[in-house]
Design an enzyme around this catalytic site. Sequence first.
Site, short mmCIF file in Angstrom:
data_model
loop_
_atom_site.label_atom_id
_atom_site.label_comp_id
_atom_site.label_asym_id
_atom_site.label_seq_id
_atom_site.Cartn_x
_atom_site.Cartn_y
_atom_site.Cartn_z
N GLY A 137 -4.78 50.99 -94.25
CA GLY A 137 -3.89 52.15 -94.17
C GLY A 137 -3.82 52.63 -92.74
O GLY A 137 -4.08 51.88 -91.80
N GLU A 167 -8.64 48.02 -92.06
CA GLU A 167 -7.44 47.37 -91.54
C GLU A 167 -6.45 48.49 -91.25
O GLU A 167 -5.93 49.11 -92.18
CB GLU A 167 -6.83 46.41 -92.58
CG GLU A 167 -7.69 45.22 -92.92
CD GLU A 167 -7.85 44.25 -91.76
OE1 GLU A 167 -6.99 44.25 -90.86
OE2 GLU A 167 -8.84 43.52 -91.77
N THR A 207 -6.40 58.06 -91.48
CA THR A 207 -7.11 58.06 -92.76
C THR A 207 -8.33 57.14 -92.69
O THR A 207 -9.39 57.46 -93.22
CB THR A 207 -6.18 57.61 -93.91
OG1 THR A 207 -4.96 58.35 -93.83
CG2 THR A 207 -6.81 57.86 -95.26
N GLY A 208 -8.16 56.00 -92.02
CA GLY A 208 -9.28 55.06 -91.88
C GLY A 208 -10.47 55.70 -91.21
O GLY A 208 -11.62 55.50 -91.62
N LYS A 244 -7.91 51.10 -105.73
CA LYS A 244 -7.10 52.33 -105.68
C LYS A 244 -5.74 51.98 -105.08
O LYS A 244 -5.60 51.69 -103.91
CB LYS A 244 -7.83 53.37 -104.83
CG LYS A 244 -7.57 54.81 -105.22
CD LYS A 244 -6.16 55.28 -105.03
CE LYS A 244 -5.88 55.61 -103.58
NZ LYS A 244 -4.44 55.94 -103.37
N GLU A 246 2.52 54.30 -83.49
CA GLU A 246 3.07 53.49 -84.58
C GLU A 246 4.10 54.31 -85.33
O GLU A 246 3.81 55.41 -85.78
CB GLU A 246 1.94 53.08 -85.53
CG GLU A 246 2.44 52.22 -86.67
CD GLU A 246 1.32 51.81 -87.61
OE1 GLU A 246 0.64 52.69 -88.16
OE2 GLU A 246 1.12 50.59 -87.79
N CYS A 277 2.26 46.80 -90.53
CA CYS A 277 1.18 47.10 -89.59
C CYS A 277 1.30 46.17 -88.40
O CYS A 277 0.92 46.49 -87.29
CB CYS A 277 -0.17 46.92 -90.26
SG CYS A 277 -0.34 45.33 -91.03
P1 NAD Z 1 -2.33 55.98 -95.55
O1 NAD Z 1 -3.50 55.96 -94.63
O2 NAD Z 1 -1.55 57.21 -95.68
O3 NAD Z 1 -2.78 55.60 -97.03
C1 NAD Z 1 -3.47 54.39 -97.32
C2 NAD Z 1 -4.24 54.59 -98.62
O4 NAD Z 1 -5.26 55.54 -98.42
C3 NAD Z 1 -3.40 55.07 -99.80
O5 NAD Z 1 -3.83 54.42 -100.97
C4 NAD Z 1 -3.75 56.56 -99.85
O6 NAD Z 1 -3.61 57.11 -101.13
C5 NAD Z 1 -5.21 56.54 -99.44
N1 NAD Z 1 -5.73 57.78 -98.88
C6 NAD Z 1 -5.04 58.83 -98.36
N2 NAD Z 1 -5.90 59.80 -97.94
C7 NAD Z 1 -7.15 59.33 -98.19
C8 NAD Z 1 -8.47 59.84 -97.95
N3 NAD Z 1 -8.67 61.03 -97.38
N4 NAD Z 1 -9.51 59.08 -98.31
C9 NAD Z 1 -9.35 57.87 -98.86
N5 NAD Z 1 -8.13 57.34 -99.12
C10 NAD Z 1 -7.04 58.05 -98.78
O7 NAD Z 1 -1.41 54.77 -95.10
P2 NAD Z 1 0.00 54.34 -95.74
O8 NAD Z 1 1.02 55.32 -95.25
O9 NAD Z 1 -0.13 54.09 -97.19
O10 NAD Z 1 0.23 52.93 -95.03
C11 NAD Z 1 0.75 52.81 -93.76
C12 NAD Z 1 -0.37 52.53 -92.76
O11 NAD Z 1 -1.12 51.38 -93.18
C13 NAD Z 1 0.15 52.18 -91.40
O12 NAD Z 1 -0.58 52.87 -90.42
C14 NAD Z 1 -0.11 50.69 -91.28
O13 NAD Z 1 -0.25 50.21 -89.98
C15 NAD Z 1 -1.33 50.51 -92.09
N6 NAD Z 1 -1.44 49.12 -92.55
C16 NAD Z 1 -2.37 48.28 -91.99
C17 NAD Z 1 -2.46 46.96 -92.37
C18 NAD Z 1 -3.45 46.01 -91.75
O14 NAD Z 1 -3.71 44.97 -92.32
N7 NAD Z 1 -4.02 46.31 -90.60
C19 NAD Z 1 -1.61 46.49 -93.37
C20 NAD Z 1 -0.68 47.36 -93.91
C21 NAD Z 1 -0.62 48.67 -93.51
#
Ligand code: NAD
Length: 421
Positions: free
Chosen positions: A169, A191, A173-174, A117, A324, A225
Site C-alpha cells: 500500500g 511493498e 500507511t506502511g 485483509k 506519487e 506502484c
Molecule cells: P493504502 O495504504 O491506503 O491502503 C492499503 C491497504 O491498507 C488497504 O487494504 C487499507 O484498507 C489498509 N489500511 C489503511 N489504513 C491502515 C492502517 N492504519 N493499518 C493497516 N492497514 C491499513 O494504499 P492504497 O490506496 O490501497 O494503494 C495505493 C498505494 O499502494 C500506492 O501508494 C501504491 O504505490 C502502493 N502499491 C505498492 C505496490 C508494491 O508492490 N510496491 C503495489 C501496489 C500498490
Amino acid sequence: KRTPGARRAAVLRGFAAGLAARRAALAALQTRNGGKPIAEVDIDEAVATFAYYAGLAEALDADQGRAVELAAAGYESRLWREPVGVAGLIVPWNFPVTLSAWKLAPALAAGCTVVLKLSEVTPLAELVYGELATELGLPPGVLNVLPGGGEAGAALASHPGVDKVSFTGSSATGARVMQTVAERCARVSLELGGKSPILVFDDADPERAAELVLGGAFYNAGQMCSATSRLLVQRGIAEALIARVVEAAAALRLGDPAERDTGLGPLASGAQYRKVLDYFEIARAEGLRCLAGGRAAPGFARGWFVEPTIYAEVPTDSRLWREEIFGPVLCIRVFDTEDEAVRLANDSEFGLVATVVGGDAARAQRVAEALEAGHVWINTPQLAFPQTSWGGFKRSGIGRELGPWGLDAFLEVKHITRARH
Ligand code: NAD
C-alpha cells in the site's frame, strides 16, 4: 505447519486451476468493481504465481534437514525452515487479485495460516479466494478472507496473534503498520509507493520508446506502484519522442472498461479522482507547462475519468516530480549526459523500478546497474515473472516478494546442531 509440501502444492495448484476456470467472470467483476480495462485485468499473473509456489512448496519439503558444512569436525548441523505462524496480509486495490496472490501463495506454500485483509475499494473479485479455500478443502481457519477498511487493517497489524504482517500500500500507511508491528517485534514486509523513472537515450527507436513510455505511465490509468511517471529523455531524441507520446496519449480511447478497445478506464474511486485533480491544481499553481490533459475528462456523466496528462520541463523540486500521484500523469525532463540521467533518476526518496530504453546494450547495462531500484527493465515493458523479485530500495519498501525471496518472507530459519559422538 505439519501438512506435507506435496499437499500444500496440490492446494496451490487448485487455486491456480480455480482462478483460471473463473477467469472470464473474475475479469468482468474486477472491471466493474475497480474500473480496470478488461484487457488489463490481472488474473493470469495470479494463476502463474500459485503454480510457481506449488513447485517451491515441494522443493521446501525436499530440502528440510539439509546438512550444513562446518569447519568443526566433531559436530553436525542441519537446516530447517519453518512457517513463521499466522500471516496477516494487507493489500491495496490497484492489482488486487495478483497482489494478494503474491502474498497468499508463498504464505500457504510455507505452511502459514493466513488472514487476508482485502482493500475496501476492490473486494469483490478477491472473495474468490475464500470460495476456493472451501472448495479445495482447506481446514477452517487456514485461510480467512477479511473485507474491511483501514480500521480492519490496523486491528490485524496490532493483533498479538499475528506473527507476520505483509503489507502492500502507500508509504504513509506502511510506516504506520511498521510502527505498530515494532511494538511486539513481529515480522513485517512492506511493498510501498514509487516515483519511478524511464530513461530514453538518443539511439532508441522512437516508436518503440513511445510505446514503453505510454505503457509505463498510463497502463491501469497510471494506478501502478511501478508507474514510470518520470520520463528522462536525452536531448537529441526529445522533440521527436515527446511529440509521439503526446499524439499517442491523445489517441487513447477513454471509456467503458468492459470494452476491449478502451485504452484508459476511470480511476478506481472518488477519493483517487479528487487526489489526481488536486495535483492538476498544484501543477497550475506551480506554473508547469502542460502538453496534454491536466483536467477531468469532459463528456462522462458517470465514472472517475481524467485525461492522460503530460507536463514538460518539470523542475526537480516540483511536487509533481517528487510525489506519487497514482493517476495518468507523466512528467518530463530532458538530459544531456548519462551521468546526469542517472543522477536525476536516483534523486528520489523512492526506488521501486526503472526502465532504460536505448540501442547501446553496454550502456543500458551500466545504467541499469547504477540505478537505485528493485527491478530495472531494458527495452521491455514492465514484466513481473514469478521467478524474479519484486520490491523496492529506499522508501519503496522492505523485503522482496516473488521468487524464493517471497517464500523466505514467511519462513523462520532454524539450525539443529549436535555433537557427533
Ligand atoms: P493504502 O495504504 O491506503 O491502503 C492499503 C491497504 O491498507 C488497504 O487494504 C487499507 O484498507 C489498509 N489500511 C489503511 N489504513 C491502515 C492502517 N492504519 N493499518 C493497516 N492497514 C491499513 O494504499 P492504497 O490506496 O490501497 O494503494 C495505493 C498505494 O499502494 C500506492 O501508494 C501504491 O504505490 C502502493 N502499491 C505498492 C505496490 C508494491 O508492490 N510496491 C503495489 C501496489 C500498490
